[in-house]
Design an enzyme around this catalytic site. Structure first.
Site, PDB file in Angstrom:
ATOM      1  N   LEU A 173       0.820  -0.838  -0.165  1.00 20.09           N
ATOM      2  CA  LEU A 173       0.190   0.063   0.259  1.00 20.09           C
ATOM      3  C   LEU A 173       0.517   1.618  -0.398  1.00 20.09           C
ATOM      4  CD1 LEU A 173      -2.217  -1.445   2.777  1.00 20.09           C
ATOM      5  CD2 LEU A 173      -3.090  -1.395   0.437  1.00 20.09           C
ATOM      6  N   GLU A 174       0.422   2.327  -0.644  1.00 21.35           N
ATOM      7  CA  GLU A 174       1.273   3.768  -0.735  1.00 21.35           C
ATOM      8  C   GLU A 174      -0.052   4.187  -1.132  1.00 21.35           C
ATOM      9  OE1 GLU A 174       3.097   6.960  -3.705  1.00 21.35           O
ATOM     10  OE2 GLU A 174       4.141   4.600  -4.355  1.00 21.35           O
ATOM     11  N   LEU A 175      -0.025   5.240  -0.674  1.00 22.71           N
ATOM     12  CA  LEU A 175      -1.433   6.014   0.116  1.00 22.71           C
ATOM     13  C   LEU A 175      -1.051   7.463  -0.235  1.00 22.71           C
ATOM     14  CD1 LEU A 175      -2.653   3.104   3.176  1.00 22.71           C
ATOM     15  CD2 LEU A 175      -2.543   3.436   0.534  1.00 22.71           C
TER      16      LEU A 175
END
Length: 463
Positions: free
Chosen positions: A230-232
């Site tokens: 996850l790159e949020l």
């Protein structure tokens, strides 16, 4: 009624592209084809995979003249900057191809008499990439090429706003001669994506997007034990120390704040300046900002395009209004940017001072051409404020003292520490974040670890 995904252009508000979502039978067939293709692909040596992936990169670059204006229509980036994304695409892809043999080589423990031992890196199987619109080629390639190099099949689900980018990836794969089914672009809605994940139809999902989107991915994958990267969100800070090169800091931080209309996960959204430099820094920042030209992204003279949607611009304007009501001061007269219009995606850049951390502008992700600037007394105050955020993707330090940068960087809660640069991604380094920015890593040798699983071999060779 047939479900469709649509790209509404921020340039003029018209539908630029629309596609029917894949039907259940098509999704099942695609996943089956990916499994079949991956069984043979994983047996190819890395040198042969590299030839295919290099041809894939070449095929994408050959479409540059079509891609650049297409990007402007889909997400609003001025065409004068469009080729830059493809240069970054190539840099990342070529680097990951180049290091694959070394990164994927078996790990050898210390020799042991009568035994042969090693740890192999085996592909996961099918990797799903759920990519965003803001840097649609760069974010997708972070996983697509290394996943293929590691021996996996790839399913790409691109954002509706950049619907045609997924098709460009598919075309490049076909021109490069990748085996049928190994790479597939699917037009999917959110519910379909969730069902694929929840049904354990893939082995790894790499998602780039909002915190809310990341939570939806976690909910869908709950209990499946599949990998999830996850790159949020981000609220990336900069600190300008008293010994900084002022001109360098101003030039690069203005660009870091406003490039791509501020719609960058690692864009600069808040700046802390030592009080000795603060007045001069703010004056320089304002002067340079006023040279930007907000306009039609298809015009070569435009340096600031529209935001992706009118709603995004209104959210950012709301943050500024809230801050001003709380005592802050906005320094840019929107009248200097005639294309700025409330109710449209066209928004003038804005600099806000006299801000504090009770204001959403300094705590919540803006993803817009807005930036708050605060004066600080010393390093300790700067570090405390930089860490006072639910996010942690990158942080930049502007100083001529490398030792101080390393010392302060060790105290920062972030995935990447920059000194005298910002808003950049080095493919030799792991791209990762902390806190609500997400988990996992892409690129570098470490990126290959998330796309493979270890398998230990313990062979007794003598009795």
């Amino acid at each position: 009624m047939t479900d469709v995904v649509r790209c509404v252009s921020p340039v003029d508000g018209r539908i630029y592209a629309e596609r029917e979502v894949a039907g259940d039978a098509a999704i099942t067939a695609a996943l089956s084809a990916a499994r079949d293709a991956q069984r043979d692909w994983r047996r190819l040596d890395i040198a042969r995979r590299a030839r295919f992936c290099s041809a894939f990169v070449d095929a994408m670059l050959a479409m540059r003249d079509e891609i650049v204006p297409e990007l402007a229509w889909q997400m609003g980036r001025p065409i004068r900057y469009g080729a830059g994304e493809l240069r970054g695409f190539e840099e990342r892809a070529r680097h990951m191809i180049e290091i694959a043999a070394s990164a994927l080589a078996p790990l050898q423990p210390e020799p042991k008499v009568k035994f042969e031992r090693w740890i192999a890196r085996e592909p996961l199987g099918v990797v799903m990439v759920v990519a965003p619109w803001n840097y649609p080629y760069l974010t997708a390639v972070n996983t697509v090429v290394p996943a293929l190099m590691a021996g996996n099949a790839v399913i790409l689900k691109h954002a509706a706003q950049t619907l045609l980018v997924g098709e460009r990836f598919q075309k490049a794969a076909e021109v490069a001669g990748l085996p049928a089914g190994l790479f597939q672009n699917l037009a999917l809605n959110h519910a379909q994506t969730a069902r694929i994940i929840a049904g354990r139809k893939v082995d790894q999902v790499n998602f780039t997007g909002s915190v809310a989107g990341g939570k939806a991915m976690e909910a869908a994958s709950s209990g499946t034990f599949i990998g999830l990267g996850l790159e949020l969100g981000g609220k990336d800070p900069a600190y300008v120390r008293a010994d900084a090169d002022l001109a360098l800091a101003v030039e690069n931080l203005v660009d870091g704040a406003f490039f791509n209309s501020g719609q960058s996960c690692c864009g600069i959204e808040r700046i802390y300046v030592h009080r000795d430099l603060y007045p001069e820094f703010v004056d320089g920042f304002v002067a340079l900002t006023k040279t930007y030209l907000l306009g039609d992204p298809l015009d070569e003279t435009t340096t600031l395009g529209p935001m992706v949607k009118a709603e995004a611009a209104e959210f950012a304007r709301g943050q500024v209004i809230e801050a001003v009501r709380g005592g802050a001061k906005a320094l840019i007269d929107s009248g200097l940017f005639p294309r700025d219009r409330i109710g449209t995606p066209y928004m003038a850049p804005q600099i806000v001072v006299d801000v504090n951390h009770q204001m959403g502008l300094m705590r919540d992700e803006s993803f817009a051409p807005t930036v708050g600037i605060m004066a600080v007394a010393d390093d300790d105050e700067a570090v405390a404020l930089m860490n006072d955020s639910p996010y942690g993707l990158t942080a930049s330090l502007w100083t001529q003292d490398q030792e101080a940068a390393a010392r302060l960087g060790a105290e920062l809660e972030t995935g990447t520490v920059f000194m005298n640069r910002c808003d950049y991604l080095d493919p030799a380094l792991a791209w990762t974040g902390v806190k609500d920015t997400g988990r996992g890593a892409t690129l570098s040798r470490i990126g290959y670890e998330t796309l493979t699983r270890p398998k230990s071999f313990h062979l007794r060779t003598a009795f």
